[in-house]
Design a protein around this motif. Sequence first.
Motif, short mmCIF file in Angstrom:
data_model
loop_
_atom_site.label_atom_id
_atom_site.label_comp_id
_atom_site.label_asym_id
_atom_site.label_seq_id
_atom_site.Cartn_x
_atom_site.Cartn_y
_atom_site.Cartn_z
N ASP A 1 0.82 -1.22 0.00
CA ASP A 1 0.00 0.00 0.00
C ASP A 1 0.85 1.27 0.00
OD1 ASP A 1 0.98 0.23 2.57
OD2 ASP A 1 -0.96 0.06 3.58
N CYS A 2 2.16 1.12 -0.25
CA CYS A 2 3.09 2.25 -0.39
C CYS A 2 3.35 2.97 0.94
CB CYS A 2 2.61 3.25 -1.43
SG CYS A 2 2.24 2.53 -3.04
N THR A 3 3.28 2.26 2.04
CA THR A 3 3.57 2.88 3.34
C THR A 3 4.50 2.00 4.16
OG1 THR A 3 1.70 1.85 4.51
CG2 THR A 3 1.29 3.97 3.43
N CYS A 4 5.22 2.66 5.06
CA CYS A 4 5.92 2.01 6.16
C CYS A 4 5.31 2.57 7.45
CB CYS A 4 7.42 2.30 6.14
SG CYS A 4 8.29 1.58 4.73
N LYS A 5 5.08 1.71 8.44
CA LYS A 5 4.42 2.15 9.66
C LYS A 5 5.15 1.64 10.89
CE LYS A 5 -0.20 2.36 7.58
NZ LYS A 5 -1.63 1.96 7.70
N LEU A 6 5.23 2.49 11.91
CA LEU A 6 5.79 2.11 13.19
C LEU A 6 4.66 1.73 14.14
CD1 LEU A 6 8.22 3.72 11.94
CD2 LEU A 6 8.83 4.34 14.28
N TRP A 7 4.89 0.63 14.89
CA TRP A 7 3.87 0.10 15.78
C TRP A 7 4.43 -0.19 17.17
CZ3 TRP A 7 -0.89 0.02 13.60
CH2 TRP A 7 -0.96 -0.02 12.19
N LEU B 1 4.02 -2.86 19.97
CA LEU B 1 3.45 -4.18 20.20
C LEU B 1 2.80 -4.29 21.57
CD1 LEU B 1 5.98 -6.70 18.61
CD2 LEU B 1 3.89 -5.73 17.66
N LEU B 2 3.00 -3.29 22.39
CA LEU B 2 2.40 -3.31 23.72
C LEU B 2 0.88 -3.30 23.63
CD1 LEU B 2 3.11 -3.30 26.73
CD2 LEU B 2 2.98 -0.80 26.67
N ASP B 3 0.35 -2.50 22.68
CA ASP B 3 -1.10 -2.41 22.53
C ASP B 3 -1.55 -2.28 21.08
OD1 ASP B 3 -0.15 0.10 22.03
OD2 ASP B 3 -1.13 1.06 23.74
N GLY B 4 -0.61 -2.45 20.12
CA GLY B 4 -0.96 -2.35 18.71
C GLY B 4 -1.19 -0.94 18.22
N THR B 5 -0.67 0.05 18.95
CA THR B 5 -0.85 1.45 18.58
C THR B 5 0.06 1.84 17.42
OG1 THR B 5 -1.42 2.03 20.86
CG2 THR B 5 -0.76 3.83 19.41
N ASN B 6 -0.52 2.55 16.44
CA ASN B 6 0.28 3.08 15.34
C ASN B 6 1.00 4.34 15.80
OD1 ASN B 6 -0.19 4.96 12.40
ND2 ASN B 6 1.25 3.29 12.60
N LEU B 7 2.33 4.35 15.68
CA LEU B 7 3.14 5.47 16.15
C LEU B 7 3.47 6.46 15.04
CD1 LEU B 7 5.63 3.41 18.37
CD2 LEU B 7 3.50 4.53 19.07
N ARG B 8 3.54 5.96 13.80
CA ARG B 8 3.91 6.85 12.70
C ARG B 8 3.60 6.18 11.37
NH1 ARG B 8 10.04 8.93 11.25
NH2 ARG B 8 9.49 10.23 9.47
N ILE B 9 3.24 6.98 10.38
CA ILE B 9 3.01 6.50 9.02
C ILE B 9 3.93 7.24 8.07
CG2 ILE B 9 1.34 6.26 7.15
CD1 ILE B 9 -0.87 6.21 9.21
N ILE B 10 4.67 6.49 7.24
CA ILE B 10 5.57 7.07 6.26
C ILE B 10 5.08 6.66 4.88
CG2 ILE B 10 7.96 7.20 5.44
CD1 ILE B 10 8.71 6.16 8.33
N THR B 11 4.72 7.63 4.05
CA THR B 11 4.20 7.35 2.72
C THR B 11 5.31 7.43 1.68
OG1 THR B 11 2.05 8.28 3.34
CG2 THR B 11 2.50 8.03 1.00
N LEU B 12 5.37 6.42 0.81
CA LEU B 12 6.41 6.34 -0.21
C LEU B 12 5.77 6.32 -1.60
CD1 LEU B 12 7.50 4.25 2.36
CD2 LEU B 12 9.56 4.84 1.07
N PRO B 13 6.58 6.50 -2.67
CA PRO B 13 6.01 6.62 -4.02
C PRO B 13 5.57 5.30 -4.63
CG PRO B 13 8.20 7.64 -3.86
CD PRO B 13 8.01 6.83 -2.63
N CYS B 14 5.92 4.16 -4.03
CA CYS B 14 5.62 2.87 -4.65
C CYS B 14 5.46 1.80 -3.57
CB CYS B 14 6.73 2.47 -5.62
SG CYS B 14 8.33 2.21 -4.81
N ALA B 15 5.10 0.61 -3.98
CA ALA B 15 5.01 -0.52 -3.06
C ALA B 15 6.40 -0.84 -2.51
CB ALA B 15 4.44 -1.74 -3.78
N ILE B 16 6.45 -1.25 -1.24
CA ILE B 16 7.71 -1.55 -0.57
C ILE B 16 7.72 -3.02 -0.16
CG2 ILE B 16 9.20 -0.98 1.38
CD1 ILE B 16 8.92 1.26 -0.67
N SER B 17 8.79 -3.73 -0.50
CA SER B 17 8.83 -5.18 -0.23
C SER B 17 9.84 -5.57 0.84
CB SER B 17 9.16 -5.94 -1.53
OG SER B 17 10.39 -5.51 -2.06
N GLY B 18 10.64 -4.63 1.33
CA GLY B 18 11.61 -4.96 2.36
C GLY B 18 12.11 -3.70 3.04
N ILE B 19 12.64 -3.86 4.24
CA ILE B 19 13.11 -2.70 5.00
C ILE B 19 14.28 -3.11 5.87
CG2 ILE B 19 11.57 -2.99 6.97
CD1 ILE B 19 11.16 0.14 6.73
N ALA B 20 15.28 -2.24 5.99
CA ALA B 20 16.45 -2.47 6.83
C ALA B 20 16.72 -1.24 7.67
CB ALA B 20 17.68 -2.80 5.97
#
Length: 408
Positions: free
Chosen positions: A192-198, A200-219
């Motif tokens: 969906d062209c986003t990276c998101k920070l979560w 895990l303590l309660d499943g809260t979304n901390l941040r949304i990063i929008t990118l120009p294309c689909a993303i298949s991996g992250i380091a």
Amino acid sequence: MMTHFSRCLDTKWGVYRRFGTAVARFAGSRSPRHGLVLAGKAYVAASHVSSATASGSIHLYNWWSPTAFHHLPVPEPVAPLAATPDGSFLFAGGLSGNIYALSIPSGNILKSFPAHTKPVSCLTISNDGSLLISGGDDGTILAAPIFQLVEQATGENCSDLMLHSFDAHDGPVTAITSIGFWHSTVISCSTDCTCKLWSLLDGTNLRIITLPCAISGIALDPTGTEFYAAGADGLIYKGFLKAGSRKEASRMHELVILADKHGGAIISVVMMNEGKNLVSAAEDGRVYLWEVERGQVIMVLGNNMESISDLVVASTGIGDCTRQGVRAGDDMSKSGGGGIVPFGKEFTRSVRDTVEIEDVLSVAAKDRSKAIDMLESAIGVYERLLELILKEAKGGTSRNNHEDKGDM
């Protein structure tokens, strides 16, 4: 079949030295996306989908034979794999959305449970080794305590196995990475062209990063301040997660595009050599080795390879010292001349290295308060785990008492 199951490659994967020369090749696995994992120091596991019957299995390799020595049967085709650091247990994500826990090397299925409503798209182990975290084509993320998944218990409620399950993305989740040693925060990416920070303590979304294309991996870099996202357009996008100063805070919403472009969609990125190098692999069959500081490619591997379905960077101690490696690319930080000082020898650091150390220490000092917050969050997660353990123990005691009364 959907997404990652749509491309099953007749895999001939290789192990490469730090100078890009192949030292071994392995064959016989028709492996889907994310279907390769190191299982401890002794084994490599690869998902396999039969071209004749479409049935699934997992092939287990050692480092000195080009063919699999063990074929582990599974009830359905599986793609993503994850293994505990000691290599004792393997987890596989199925087409049905089920996750399977297997013992290694026997291949006995210890437990299976429905984790997602669509195929499991990615699996990872938290940095402290306590949680299995999965993503699905249904856009959800699940976290489960590993100790519960490897117990040979029966009659359990599936919800009791889960620490958290929550809706994360509008498309399939393609990769998940833990931030820092504590597993309380993860970053996920998606088609969906986003990276998101979560949290895990309660499943809260901390941040949304929008990118120009689909993303298949992250380091992530070793400090967890920068991330590198693998774009379906063949580009790598660099972003920032933390800010230690006002100047750095102004970059938090910036994206830097690394100059060199792959000839196909990038399927994986891996950080190595203490954050000095990045490895990326693409569907065009090429692997790029990057120098992170300059953002430039310093080596290209795979001129004779076909399309790549996964990439893993190996650490020292795998097999023996002559058989360290990856599917495509070797961890330079673990071999002589690659940046790690040989044991028993001392080298004088350059002024540049000293400055780098001072910068790292400065960032560490600024992040102390954040580390305390992360620790508090992690304590909360561990308290939840303790509650699950106590619940399991009480349940076992109740069952034993019931059995004793039945025998009387």
